[in-house]
Design a protein around this motif. Structure first.
Motif, PDB file in Angstrom:
ATOM      1  N   THR A   3      70.935 -21.198 -16.818  1.00  0.00           N
ATOM      2  CA  THR A   3      70.917 -20.560 -15.507  1.00  0.00           C
ATOM      3  C   THR A   3      72.353 -20.378 -15.005  1.00  0.00           C
ATOM      4  O   THR A   3      73.298 -20.967 -15.540  1.00  0.00           O
ATOM      5  N   VAL A   4      72.498 -19.597 -13.959  1.00  0.00           N
ATOM      6  CA  VAL A   4      73.796 -19.392 -13.328  1.00  0.00           C
ATOM      7  C   VAL A   4      74.362 -20.729 -12.846  1.00  0.00           C
ATOM      8  O   VAL A   4      75.554 -20.991 -12.994  1.00  0.00           O
ATOM      9  N   ALA A   5      73.512 -21.593 -12.305  1.00  0.00           N
ATOM     10  CA  ALA A   5      73.963 -22.905 -11.827  1.00  0.00           C
ATOM     11  C   ALA A   5      74.602 -23.698 -12.962  1.00  0.00           C
ATOM     12  O   ALA A   5      75.671 -24.306 -12.784  1.00  0.00           O
ATOM     13  N   GLN A   6      73.977 -23.703 -14.126  1.00  0.00           N
ATOM     14  CA  GLN A   6      74.526 -24.426 -15.276  1.00  0.00           C
ATOM     15  C   GLN A   6      75.853 -23.825 -15.730  1.00  0.00           C
ATOM     16  O   GLN A   6      76.782 -24.550 -16.069  1.00  0.00           O
ATOM     17  N   LEU A   7      75.941 -22.514 -15.724  1.00  0.00           N
ATOM     18  CA  LEU A   7      77.170 -21.852 -16.131  1.00  0.00           C
ATOM     19  C   LEU A   7      78.309 -22.139 -15.145  1.00  0.00           C
ATOM     20  O   LEU A   7      79.433 -22.425 -15.551  1.00  0.00           O
ATOM     21  N   LEU A   8      78.000 -22.111 -13.859  1.00  0.00           N
ATOM     22  CA  LEU A   8      79.034 -22.411 -12.850  1.00  0.00           C
ATOM     23  C   LEU A   8      79.548 -23.837 -12.987  1.00  0.00           C
ATOM     24  O   LEU A   8      80.748 -24.082 -12.836  1.00  0.00           O
ATOM     25  N   ARG A   9      78.646 -24.779 -13.269  1.00  0.00           N
ATOM     26  CA  ARG A   9      79.069 -26.170 -13.447  1.00  0.00           C
ATOM     27  C   ARG A   9      80.004 -26.324 -14.642  1.00  0.00           C
ATOM     28  O   ARG A   9      80.905 -27.154 -14.637  1.00  0.00           O
ATOM     29  N   ALA A  10      79.806 -25.507 -15.666  1.00  0.00           N
ATOM     30  CA  ALA A  10      80.595 -25.614 -16.890  1.00  0.00           C
ATOM     31  C   ALA A  10      81.938 -24.877 -16.803  1.00  0.00           C
ATOM     32  O   ALA A  10      82.824 -25.137 -17.607  1.00  0.00           O
ATOM     33  N   LYS A  11      82.082 -23.979 -15.833  1.00  0.00           N
ATOM     34  CA  LYS A  11      83.333 -23.225 -15.718  1.00  0.00           C
ATOM     35  C   LYS A  11      84.482 -24.165 -15.378  1.00  0.00           C
ATOM     36  O   LYS A  11      84.333 -25.085 -14.585  1.00  0.00           O
ATOM     37  N   GLN A  12      85.639 -23.912 -15.990  1.00  0.00           N
ATOM     38  CA  GLN A  12      86.804 -24.758 -15.772  1.00  0.00           C
ATOM     39  C   GLN A  12      87.285 -24.682 -14.334  1.00  0.00           C
ATOM     40  O   GLN A  12      87.557 -25.692 -13.703  1.00  0.00           O
ATOM     41  N   SER A  13      87.411 -23.497 -13.805  1.00  0.00           N
ATOM     42  CA  SER A  13      87.922 -23.325 -12.446  1.00  0.00           C
ATOM     43  C   SER A  13      86.755 -23.184 -11.477  1.00  0.00           C
ATOM     44  O   SER A  13      85.925 -22.294 -11.610  1.00  0.00           O
ATOM     45  N   LYS A  14      86.700 -24.061 -10.508  1.00  0.00           N
ATOM     46  CA  LYS A  14      85.620 -24.027  -9.520  1.00  0.00           C
ATOM     47  C   LYS A  14      86.002 -23.203  -8.290  1.00  0.00           C
ATOM     48  O   LYS A  14      85.151 -22.814  -7.513  1.00  0.00           O
ATOM     49  N   HIS A  15      87.307 -22.941  -8.119  1.00  0.00           N
ATOM     50  CA  HIS A  15      87.783 -22.228  -6.933  1.00  0.00           C
ATOM     51  C   HIS A  15      87.539 -20.725  -7.078  1.00  0.00           C
ATOM     52  O   HIS A  15      87.808 -20.146  -8.128  1.00  0.00           O
ATOM     53  N   VAL A  16      87.030 -20.109  -6.020  1.00  0.00           N
ATOM     54  CA  VAL A  16      86.816 -18.669  -6.010  1.00  0.00           C
ATOM     55  C   VAL A  16      87.840 -18.050  -5.067  1.00  0.00           C
ATOM     56  O   VAL A  16      87.847 -18.343  -3.875  1.00  0.00           O
ATOM     57  N   HIS A  17      88.709 -17.224  -5.610  1.00  0.00           N
ATOM     58  CA  HIS A  17      89.693 -16.525  -4.794  1.00  0.00           C
ATOM     59  C   HIS A  17      89.000 -15.356  -4.114  1.00  0.00           C
ATOM     60  O   HIS A  17      88.214 -14.646  -4.748  1.00  0.00           O
ATOM     61  N   THR A  18      89.272 -15.160  -2.833  1.00  0.00           N
ATOM     62  CA  THR A  18      88.656 -14.079  -2.071  1.00  0.00           C
ATOM     63  C   THR A  18      89.733 -13.336  -1.283  1.00  0.00           C
ATOM     64  O   THR A  18      90.876 -13.775  -1.209  1.00  0.00           O
ATOM     65  N   ILE A  19      89.321 -12.240  -0.683  1.00  0.00           N
ATOM     66  CA  ILE A  19      90.211 -11.456   0.172  1.00  0.00           C
ATOM     67  C   ILE A  19      89.375 -10.862   1.298  1.00  0.00           C
ATOM     68  O   ILE A  19      88.177 -10.637   1.130  1.00  0.00           O
ATOM     69  N   ALA A  20      90.012 -10.628   2.432  1.00  0.00           N
ATOM     70  CA  ALA A  20      89.331 -10.010   3.577  1.00  0.00           C
ATOM     71  C   ALA A  20      89.425  -8.487   3.466  1.00  0.00           C
ATOM     72  O   ALA A  20      90.380  -7.956   2.900  1.00  0.00           O
ATOM     73  N   PRO A  21      88.454  -7.770   4.012  1.00  0.00           N
ATOM     74  CA  PRO A  21      88.448  -6.309   3.882  1.00  0.00           C
ATOM     75  C   PRO A  21      89.615  -5.623   4.601  1.00  0.00           C
ATOM     76  O   PRO A  21      90.004  -4.521   4.215  1.00  0.00           O
ATOM     77  N   ASP A  22      90.191  -6.274   5.604  1.00  0.00           N
ATOM     78  CA  ASP A  22      91.293  -5.654   6.337  1.00  0.00           C
ATOM     79  C   ASP A  22      92.662  -5.969   5.733  1.00  0.00           C
ATOM     80  O   ASP A  22      93.683  -5.449   6.189  1.00  0.00           O
ATOM     81  N   GLU A  23      92.702  -6.799   4.689  1.00  0.00           N
ATOM     82  CA  GLU A  23      93.961  -7.072   3.985  1.00  0.00           C
ATOM     83  C   GLU A  23      94.345  -5.823   3.192  1.00  0.00           C
ATOM     84  O   GLU A  23      93.492  -5.012   2.820  1.00  0.00           O
TER      85      GLU A  23
END
Length: 144
Positions: A3-23
């Motif tokens: 499942t996606v949950a299992q794949l996310l747990r196995a990913k090395q980097s847990k941090h998700v970089h984001t950006i705001a729409p007005d940037e």
């Protein structure tokens, strides 16, 4: 199938970089370069409203002769955004990405961004599952 949950747990980097729409688009390029990623979820008031990728930059900005300094991310982001939750299977995600021609898929649960899956993440997992199945079949054939 994982499942996606299992794949996310196995990913090395847990941090998700984001950006705001007005940037500005230039800022998104800097974040992508610094994080060595090809796309960013676009988040406004805690909600994923789009995804901006290197592909969006090339097709919606560079090819049209626009400036990355004065153009907001909202002008080139892909929206509405297609998301999955943690209960989806890797197979389902691959089908969605193939049918929609997507390379990145935000994972959202109860309105909260939990991760971002790339097509590379899914292919890597599919290959690992197939290799494991082949190993099991070979052991079965050898009577192990």
């Amino acid at each position: 199938m994982k499942t996606v949950a299992q794949l996310l747990r196995a990913k090395q980097s847990k941090h998700v970089h984001t950006i705001a729409p007005d940037e500005m688009v230039l800022d998104s390029l800097r974040v992508m370069a610094d994080a060595n990623v090809g796309a960013l979820p676009v988040v406004k008031d805690g909600t994923v409203v789009g995804v901006v990728s290197e592909r969006d930059y090339a097709r919606k900005l560079v090819l049209l002769g626009r400036s990355s300094i004065g153009t907001p991310v909202s002008a080139i982001m892909s929206s509405p955004v297609v998301t999955v939750d943690t209960h989806q299977t890797i197979d389902t995600c691959m089908t969605i990405m193939t049918e929609r021609h997507l390379r990145h898929l935000p994972v959202v649960e109860d309105g909260e961004l939990l991760g971002l899956l790339s097509i590379g993440d899914l292919v890597k997992e599919a290959i690992a599952e197939q290799a494991d199945l082949i190993r099991q079949l070979e052991q079965y054939i050898r009577g192990e």
